[in-house]
Design a protein around this motif. Structure first.
Motif, PDB file in Angstrom:
ATOM      1  N   VAL A  58       0.831  -1.205   0.000  1.00 15.24           N
ATOM      2  CA  VAL A  58       0.000   0.000   0.000  1.00 15.24           C
ATOM      3  C   VAL A  58       0.867   1.257   0.000  1.00 15.24           C
ATOM      4  O   VAL A  58       0.669   2.178  -0.809  1.00 15.24           O
ATOM      5  N   PHE A  59       1.861   1.312   0.879  1.00 11.98           N
ATOM      6  CA  PHE A  59       2.630   2.540   1.053  1.00 11.98           C
ATOM      7  C   PHE A  59       3.594   2.809  -0.096  1.00 11.98           C
ATOM      8  O   PHE A  59       3.918   3.967  -0.365  1.00 11.98           O
ATOM      9  N   ARG A  60       4.036   1.782  -0.773  1.00  9.41           N
ATOM     10  CA  ARG A  60       4.947   2.054  -1.887  1.00  9.41           C
ATOM     11  C   ARG A  60       4.215   2.713  -3.054  1.00  9.41           C
ATOM     12  O   ARG A  60       4.854   3.269  -3.940  1.00  9.41           O
ATOM     13  N   ARG A  61       2.880   2.698  -3.023  1.00 15.49           N
ATOM     14  CA  ARG A  61       2.111   3.393  -4.053  1.00 15.49           C
ATOM     15  C   ARG A  61       1.929   4.882  -3.725  1.00 15.49           C
ATOM     16  O   ARG A  61       1.360   5.628  -4.518  1.00 15.49           O
ATOM     17  N   VAL A  62       2.409   5.270  -2.533  1.00 18.72           N
ATOM     18  CA  VAL A  62       2.369   6.693  -2.141  1.00 18.72           C
ATOM     19  C   VAL A  62       3.799   7.078  -1.730  1.00 18.72           C
ATOM     20  O   VAL A  62       4.077   7.359  -0.561  1.00 18.72           O
ATOM     21  N   PRO A  63       4.739   7.069  -2.691  1.00 17.98           N
ATOM     22  CA  PRO A  63       6.158   7.192  -2.346  1.00 17.98           C
ATOM     23  C   PRO A  63       6.541   8.515  -1.710  1.00 17.98           C
ATOM     24  O   PRO A  63       7.578   8.604  -1.034  1.00 17.98           O
ATOM     25  N   GLU A  64       5.727   9.551  -1.906  1.00 14.53           N
ATOM     26  CA  GLU A  64       6.056  10.861  -1.349  1.00 14.53           C
ATOM     27  C   GLU A  64       5.612  11.010   0.106  1.00 14.53           C
ATOM     28  O   GLU A  64       5.941  12.004   0.769  1.00 14.53           O
ATOM     29  N   LEU A  65       4.858  10.039   0.639  1.00 11.10           N
ATOM     30  CA  LEU A  65       4.368  10.112   2.013  1.00 11.10           C
ATOM     31  C   LEU A  65       5.443   9.649   2.999  1.00 11.10           C
ATOM     32  O   LEU A  65       6.009   8.564   2.855  1.00 11.10           O
ATOM     33  N   VAL A  66       5.714  10.452   3.993  1.00 11.33           N
ATOM     34  CA  VAL A  66       6.633  10.069   5.071  1.00 11.33           C
ATOM     35  C   VAL A  66       5.880   9.169   6.049  1.00 11.33           C
ATOM     36  O   VAL A  66       4.874   9.582   6.635  1.00 11.33           O
ATOM     37  N   VAL A  67       6.358   7.944   6.223  1.00  9.59           N
ATOM     38  CA  VAL A  67       5.715   6.943   7.074  1.00  9.59           C
ATOM     39  C   VAL A  67       6.639   6.615   8.236  1.00  9.59           C
ATOM     40  O   VAL A  67       7.816   6.296   8.026  1.00  9.59           O
ATOM     41  N   VAL A  68       6.117   6.677   9.446  1.00 13.27           N
ATOM     42  CA  VAL A  68       6.884   6.319  10.637  1.00 13.27           C
ATOM     43  C   VAL A  68       6.302   5.023  11.202  1.00 13.27           C
ATOM     44  O   VAL A  68       5.175   5.014  11.705  1.00 13.27           O
ATOM     45  N   LEU A  69       7.053   3.947  11.093  1.00 10.06           N
ATOM     46  CA  LEU A  69       6.616   2.663  11.635  1.00 10.06           C
ATOM     47  C   LEU A  69       6.904   2.646  13.132  1.00 10.06           C
ATOM     48  O   LEU A  69       8.061   2.667  13.565  1.00 10.06           O
ATOM     49  N   GLU A  70       5.836   2.622  13.917  1.00 10.31           N
ATOM     50  CA  GLU A  70       5.973   2.738  15.366  1.00 10.31           C
ATOM     51  C   GLU A  70       6.395   1.426  16.017  1.00 10.31           C
ATOM     52  O   GLU A  70       6.182   0.330  15.501  1.00 10.31           O
ATOM     53  N   HIS A  71       6.972   1.582  17.205  1.00 10.23           N
ATOM     54  CA  HIS A  71       7.171   0.491  18.158  1.00 10.23           C
ATOM     55  C   HIS A  71       7.972  -0.684  17.576  1.00 10.23           C
ATOM     56  O   HIS A  71       7.661  -1.861  17.829  1.00 10.23           O
ATOM     57  N   LEU A  72       8.985  -0.336  16.730  1.00  9.56           N
ATOM     58  CA  LEU A  72       9.869  -1.355  16.143  1.00  9.56           C
ATOM     59  C   LEU A  72       9.126  -2.357  15.259  1.00  9.56           C
ATOM     60  O   LEU A  72       9.649  -3.429  14.962  1.00  9.56           O
ATOM     61  N   GLY A  73       7.902  -2.031  14.855  1.00 11.98           N
ATOM     62  CA  GLY A  73       7.133  -3.019  14.105  1.00 11.98           C
ATOM     63  C   GLY A  73       6.631  -4.149  14.985  1.00 11.98           C
ATOM     64  O   GLY A  73       6.305  -5.231  14.493  1.00 11.98           O
ATOM     65  N   LEU A  74       6.553  -3.907  16.298  1.00 13.24           N
ATOM     66  CA  LEU A  74       6.007  -4.851  17.281  1.00 13.24           C
ATOM     67  C   LEU A  74       6.668  -6.229  17.215  1.00 13.24           C
ATOM     68  O   LEU A  74       6.015  -7.248  16.969  1.00 13.24           O
ATOM     69  N   PRO A  75       7.967  -6.300  17.485  1.00 12.27           N
ATOM     70  CA  PRO A  75       8.638  -7.605  17.510  1.00 12.27           C
ATOM     71  C   PRO A  75       8.119  -8.465  18.652  1.00 12.27           C
ATOM     72  O   PRO A  75       7.810  -7.953  19.737  1.00 12.27           O
ATOM     73  N   PRO A  76       8.005  -9.772  18.444  1.00 11.70           N
ATOM     74  CA  PRO A  76       7.563 -10.655  19.533  1.00 11.70           C
ATOM     75  C   PRO A  76       8.648 -10.806  20.590  1.00 11.70           C
ATOM     76  O   PRO A  76       9.844 -10.686  20.301  1.00 11.70           O
ATOM     77  N   ALA A  77       8.222 -11.067  21.807  1.00  8.96           N
ATOM     78  CA  ALA A  77       9.184 -11.248  22.893  1.00  8.96           C
ATOM     79  C   ALA A  77       9.977 -12.538  22.738  1.00  8.96           C
ATOM     80  O   ALA A  77      11.139 -12.619  23.151  1.00  8.96           O
ATOM     81  N   ASP A  78       9.370 -13.562  22.127  1.00 13.00           N
ATOM     82  CA  ASP A  78      10.029 -14.855  21.943  1.00 13.00           C
ATOM     83  C   ASP A  78      11.116 -14.736  20.863  1.00 13.00           C
ATOM     84  O   ASP A  78      10.809 -14.460  19.701  1.00 13.00           O
ATOM     85  N   PRO A  79      12.382 -14.943  21.211  1.00 19.86           N
ATOM     86  CA  PRO A  79      13.455 -14.811  20.215  1.00 19.86           C
ATOM     87  C   PRO A  79      13.260 -15.726  19.009  1.00 19.86           C
ATOM     88  O   PRO A  79      13.629 -15.361  17.885  1.00 19.86           O
ATOM     89  N   ASN A  80      12.672 -16.887  19.225  1.00 17.67           N
ATOM     90  CA  ASN A  80      12.474 -17.832  18.118  1.00 17.67           C
ATOM     91  C   ASN A  80      11.443 -17.343  17.109  1.00 17.67           C
ATOM     92  O   ASN A  80      11.421 -17.811  15.972  1.00 17.67           O
ATOM     93  N   ALA A  81      10.591 -16.432  17.540  1.00 19.27           N
ATOM     94  CA  ALA A  81       9.547 -15.918  16.654  1.00 19.27           C
ATOM     95  C   ALA A  81       9.974 -14.645  15.930  1.00 19.27           C
ATOM     96  O   ALA A  81       9.230 -14.138  15.093  1.00 19.27           O
ATOM     97  N   ARG A  82      11.166 -14.145  16.245  1.00 24.76           N
ATOM     98  CA  ARG A  82      11.570 -12.857  15.678  1.00 24.76           C
ATOM     99  C   ARG A  82      12.172 -12.979  14.280  1.00 24.76           C
ATOM    100  O   ARG A  82      12.423 -11.945  13.638  1.00 24.76           O
ATOM    101  N   VAL A  83      12.396 -14.186  13.801  1.00 26.29           N
ATOM    102  CA  VAL A  83      12.922 -14.338  12.447  1.00 26.29           C
ATOM    103  C   VAL A  83      11.941 -13.762  11.440  1.00 26.29           C
ATOM    104  O   VAL A  83      12.326 -13.017  10.523  1.00 26.29           O
ATOM    105  N   ARG A  84      10.660 -14.071  11.602  1.00 23.62           N
ATOM    106  CA  ARG A  84       9.656 -13.560  10.672  1.00 23.62           C
ATOM    107  C   ARG A  84       9.458 -12.058  10.832  1.00 23.62           C
ATOM    108  O   ARG A  84       9.203 -11.346   9.860  1.00 23.62           O
ATOM    109  N   TRP A  85       9.577 -11.575  12.072  1.00 24.32           N
ATOM    110  CA  TRP A  85       9.504 -10.123  12.294  1.00 24.32           C
ATOM    111  C   TRP A  85      10.622  -9.418  11.534  1.00 24.32           C
ATOM    112  O   TRP A  85      10.385  -8.433  10.826  1.00 24.32           O
TER     113      TRP A  85
END
Length: 298
Positions: free
Chosen positions: A168-195
């Motif tokens: 969605v956002f790459r179709r609005v390339p001039e918009l400044v986007v701030v991804l909050e909260h680190l993109g919400l990584p999971p606390a479980d280290p094993n689950a952070r590969v997909r994050w």
């Protein structure tokens, strides 16, 4: 302690506004007023260059200008603790969006919009998503209205949503986007590969995006600084120090950590960067993204 810009904090006044998320599971622990006096006590003698107030999820049935107008009242009192700039709320699908944005922009400290992707306006519950905003064709058109006004968008999304969000956002390339909260990584280290994979894709496909390092109690409610630091440094690797900002997420993170301790840890987690990179992450990037005049902020 070094100087910094806090790009993410909230004020709320329960006597003035309704905040439906306080009725959600776990929300009751924040069912208290958090106003300037409370914020000032938490900040103490921390060296704040500037601050960004982010909308606190008031009742979406209310006037979306109500919070911004309230902040303007606080600023008019001349209290130095008032926010330097703010990110407000609007429903990007609304028929009156253009009018809402234009009214927001009458306030010279207004900088952009946050509309949480996981929020369901119909149910007024923040833990239930029955309507995916990314699927709604009206929503990207709203993003275009932000870009046309040179406003920012603060994005709060789960890692599983980032691939679609990138489309969605790459179709609005001039918009400044701030991804909050680190993109919400999971606390479980094993689950952070997909994050990490989702974060890398978003950073690559949306070059106008920035990453906000904030809400770190999601990772560690008891604030294990070593555990959190591993993830912060990983995120810095993905986005690079040229595209990262810092935020306290107070008072939501306050049960986990004191304000001064939080920023001491932020300083520690970024001390491996060069002096220029440290300044970018701690101050300069935020001033650029949220268009903060250093003379007015100091």
């Amino acid at each position: 302690m070094t100087a910094f810009v806090d790009t993410h904090f909230h004020l709320w006044d329960l006597g003035r506004f309704r905040y439906p998320w306080l009725d959600d599971p776990g929300g009751d622990q924040f069912a208290f007023d958090y106003v300037l006096d409370d914020w000032r006590r938490d900040v103490g003698d921390a060296d704040l260059v500037a601050t960004v107030h982010v909308q606190a999820e008031m009742d979406h049935a209310a006037d979306p200008l109500a919070e911004t107008a309230w902040l303007a009242e606080l600023r008019a009192q001349g209290d130095p603790a008032t926010p330097t700039v703010c990110v407000g709320y609007a429903d990007l699908r609304a028929a009156d969006l253009e009018d809402v944005l234009d009214r927001h922009m009458e306030y010279d400290f207004f900088r952009g919009i946050r509309q949480e992707l996981w929020y369901d306006p119909a149910s007024q519950r923040s833990d239930v998503l029955t309507h995916n905003l990314l699927d709604d064709p009206a929503w990207p058109r709203g993003l275009e209205q932000l870009a046309a006004r040179e406003l920012t968008f603060d994005l709060l999304a789960w890692p599983s949503q980032l691939a679609q969000a990138a489309e969605v956002f790459r179709r609005v390339p001039e918009l400044v986007v701030v991804l909050e909260h680190l993109g919400l990584p999971p606390a479980d280290p094993n689950a952070r590969v997909r994050w990490r994979a989702a974060l890398e894709r978003f950073a690559d496909e949306v070059p106008s995006s920035w990453l906000k390092i904030s809400a770190l109690s999601f990772l560690s409610p008891h604030w294990d600084a070593d555990q959190i630091g591993v993830v912060v440094k990983e995120a810095l690797e993905v986005f690079g120090p040229q595209r990262c900002l810092l935020g306290s997420n107070f008072p939501v993170d306050r049960p986990a950590v004191g304000y001064r301790e939080l920023w001491q840890d932020m300083e520690w987690w970024t001390e491996h960067l060069s002096p220029d990179e440290q300044h970018w992450v701690r101050v300069e990037n935020a001033l650029q993204v949220y268009r903060i005049d250093t003379g007015a902020a100091s």
